[in-house]
Design a protein around this motif. Sequence first.
Motif, PDB file in Angstrom:
ATOM      1  N   MET A   1       2.078   5.021   1.501  1.00  0.00           N
ATOM      2  CA  MET A   1       0.724   5.560   1.595  1.00  0.00           C
ATOM      3  C   MET A   1      -0.232   4.904   0.604  1.00  0.00           C
ATOM      4  O   MET A   1      -1.398   4.660   0.914  1.00  0.00           O
ATOM      5  CB  MET A   1       0.761   7.075   1.381  1.00  0.00           C
ATOM      6  CG  MET A   1      -0.605   7.749   1.509  1.00  0.00           C
ATOM      7  SD  MET A   1      -1.376   7.534   3.133  1.00  0.00           S
ATOM      8  CE  MET A   1      -0.320   8.574   4.140  1.00  0.00           C
TER       9      MET A   1
ATOM     10  N   SER B   1       1.489   4.714  12.704  1.00  0.00           N
ATOM     11  CA  SER B   1       1.386   6.168  12.581  1.00  0.00           C
ATOM     12  C   SER B   1      -0.072   6.552  12.394  1.00  0.00           C
ATOM     13  O   SER B   1      -0.663   6.324  11.335  1.00  0.00           O
ATOM     14  CB  SER B   1       2.217   6.666  11.389  1.00  0.00           C
ATOM     15  OG  SER B   1       1.965   8.040  11.162  1.00  0.00           O
TER      16      SER B   1
ATOM     17  N   ARG C   1      -0.739   8.987   9.488  1.00  0.00           N
ATOM     18  CA  ARG C   1      -0.798   8.336   8.178  1.00  0.00           C
ATOM     19  C   ARG C   1      -2.105   7.563   8.015  1.00  0.00           C
ATOM     20  O   ARG C   1      -2.697   7.530   6.933  1.00  0.00           O
ATOM     21  CB  ARG C   1       0.401   7.388   8.007  1.00  0.00           C
ATOM     22  CG  ARG C   1       1.730   8.105   7.836  1.00  0.00           C
ATOM     23  CD  ARG C   1       2.886   7.131   7.972  1.00  0.00           C
ATOM     24  NE  ARG C   1       2.896   6.141   6.895  1.00  0.00           N
ATOM     25  CZ  ARG C   1       3.458   6.332   5.708  1.00  0.00           C
ATOM     26  NH1 ARG C   1       4.051   7.491   5.440  1.00  0.00           N
ATOM     27  NH2 ARG C   1       3.455   5.386   4.795  1.00  0.00           N
TER      28      ARG C   1
ATOM     29  N   CYS D   1      -4.917  10.026   7.343  1.00  0.00           N
ATOM     30  CA  CYS D   1      -4.762  10.560   5.980  1.00  0.00           C
ATOM     31  C   CYS D   1      -5.240   9.529   4.951  1.00  0.00           C
ATOM     32  O   CYS D   1      -5.947   9.875   4.002  1.00  0.00           O
ATOM     33  CB  CYS D   1      -3.299  10.919   5.714  1.00  0.00           C
ATOM     34  SG  CYS D   1      -2.729  12.412   6.555  1.00  0.00           S
TER      35      CYS D   1
END
Length: 266
Positions: free
Chosen positions: A4, A110, A113, A116
Amino acid sequence: MIDMFSIVRSELTKVFTLRSTWLAIGVILLLNAVIIQIQLPLYTDAMAKITPDGMIELFDGQSQSAASLVWDLTTWPLQIGIFCFVIGALIAGAEFRQGHLGVSVLAVPSRLRLICAKTIATALVALGVGILLTLTSAAYMYVVVKDWNPALLWEPEAFAAYGRFQLFIVTFTLIGFALTLIARRTLTGIIVCGLMLGLTMTQVVSSIAPGVDALVPTSAGRNLLVEPGFPPPLTASPEHGAIVLIVWAIATVAVAAWMLQRRDAR
């Protein structure tokens, strides 16, 4: 698997390569300084006439404690900071120009992800702008209170005011960001946030249904940051305003994430 941190760093790099983002940030910071500079003589003149009991009169017939200037530390940058939703809209809208979203999805399969990371990156940019606005306001306020009580700028009440302002800037920027992702058009996100701002400034809703007005994000920001007792009347407590802003930010980002999962990456 890409972590991340790397995705957020990539999104930040992407944001800072957007000329429109830099332009919007520059305009907001410049206008903030100009407006405060225009208002500065009003405050310096009032402080020059401060009474022995610490009362000043910014406007004829309206006496207030000089200590209440802490509230002005947040209302000064609020006048321009309220337009930070444009930054969020520009960041989100960049994904829908020339198929950039498809490229982003290829890099980060994703989508959850990805959204986010984009949300975190946008929040960090908003926080940076909010801090710069606050520092500018505090510098000008120092000029106002330096001969009376400069410690006013770092008392707990002041830091609470700084925190409230950062909360507003970050959440309202995220609202503009999320609404643009939902609409897939920068202009639509800006228009929706602009309409919210218009409802608050014209007091159309607050005069008819104060409870409904308190649920509008821009009104929640006013309730959070403006000192109670001064016109226009507030429609809820600062705590209520903070909750409304946080719920709006979370809800709109969640809807944007859900829609991004279901739509084509175009």
